[in-house]
Design an enzyme around this catalytic site. Structure first.
Site, PDB file in Angstrom:
ATOM      1  CE  LYS A  44      -3.651  -2.000   2.928  1.00  0.00           C
ATOM      2  NZ  LYS A  44      -4.172  -1.946   4.321  1.00  0.00           N
ATOM      3  CD  GLU A 100       8.345  -0.714  -2.686  1.00  0.00           C
ATOM      4  OE1 GLU A 100       7.211  -0.228  -2.566  1.00  0.00           O
ATOM      5  OE2 GLU A 100       8.631  -1.851  -2.265  1.00  0.00           O
ATOM      6  CG  ASP A 101       6.800   2.303   0.312  1.00  0.00           C
ATOM      7  OD1 ASP A 101       7.495   1.379  -0.168  1.00  0.00           O
ATOM      8  OD2 ASP A 101       6.063   2.125   1.298  1.00  0.00           O
ATOM      9  CG  ASP A 104      14.297  -1.269   5.354  1.00  0.00           C
ATOM     10  OD1 ASP A 104      15.203  -0.519   5.717  1.00  0.00           O
ATOM     11  OD2 ASP A 104      13.728  -2.050   6.138  1.00  0.00           O
ATOM     12  CG  ASP A 160       2.109   1.249   7.451  1.00  0.00           C
ATOM     13  OD1 ASP A 160       3.052   0.996   6.677  1.00  0.00           O
ATOM     14  OD2 ASP A 160       1.609   0.393   8.208  1.00  0.00           O
ATOM     15  NE  ARG A 166      -1.182   2.582   4.834  1.00  0.00           N
ATOM     16  CZ  ARG A 166      -0.183   1.723   4.606  1.00  0.00           C
ATOM     17  NH1 ARG A 166       0.884   2.123   3.977  1.00  0.00           N
ATOM     18  NH2 ARG A 166      -0.275   0.475   4.998  1.00  0.00           N
TER      19      ARG A 166
END
Ligand code: IMP
Length: 175
Positions: A44, A100-101, A104, A160, A166
């Site tokens: 999300k 993509e956010d 990592d 989030d 968010r």
């Protein structure tokens, strides 16, 4: 900054996000030279970034969504990734831009890239808003990266903490 009962440090404010996303859009527009693009939004966390980025791209563009969940706690990814929602249309012969956010450990994206390869797209590139290089476990090439962030848990602009935060309009780190 106080948000509810939590203290959040602003790492990247809304103006800086806006400016960098516009630059990324210009770069993508230049690179694809008018070719139609399929944006693959990883849910999300990427939905806010993707909504802004696609509007900064001046190309014929279709949008697909894929939901991924990687098992593990907030701080440790296991590397086991599950597809929770798949694309509506096949990606065969498409020029796919993954949106993509954050990259990592890299485990999620490396899984996705392997999975996409089996679908025979014409090309696959990756746009990630954030990169946390200090956490890398698998090296993934990021074609377009917004910002590098330190090793802190970041929230906001789609990202989030246990489902919340968010909606804050900047990238922050929980203190
Ligand atoms: P990776 O597999 O370790 O690269 O992480 C993949 C996913 O974990 C990202 O797409 C995010 O959804 C989530 N994630 C990793 N780090 C953070 C963070 O600092 N804040 C919020 N979500 C994160």
């Amino acid at each position: 900054m106080k948000h509810g009962d939590r203290e959040i440090d602003v790492l990247i404010d809304a103006d800086a996000l806006k400016q960098r996303v516009a630059e990324m859009g210009e770069e993508i527009t230049r690179d694809y030279q008018g070719a139609p693009l399929t944006a693959l939004v990883v849910l999300k966390g990427s939905f806010v970034f993707a909504a802004d980025l696609i509007r900064a791209i001046d190309l014929p563009i279709k949008v697909e969504f894929i939901g991924l969940r990687s098992y593990g706690s907030r701080k440790t990814t296991s590397g086991v990734v599950e597809i929770t929602l798949d694309t509506k249309y096949p990606l065969t012969d498409k020029d796919v831009l993954i949106i993509e956010d954050i990259v990592d450990t890299g485990l999620t994206i490396s899984y996705l890239k392997k999975n996409l390869a089996t679908r025979m797209p014409a090309s696959v590139k990756l746009a990630a808003l954030l990169h946390k290089p200090s956490r890398t476990m698998v090296d993934v090439h990021i074609d377009y990266v917004g910002f590098t962030v330190p090793n802190r848990y970041v929230v906001g602009y789609g990202l989030d903490d246990a489902g919340y935060l968010r909606n804050i309009p900047f990238i922050g780190a929980i203190r």
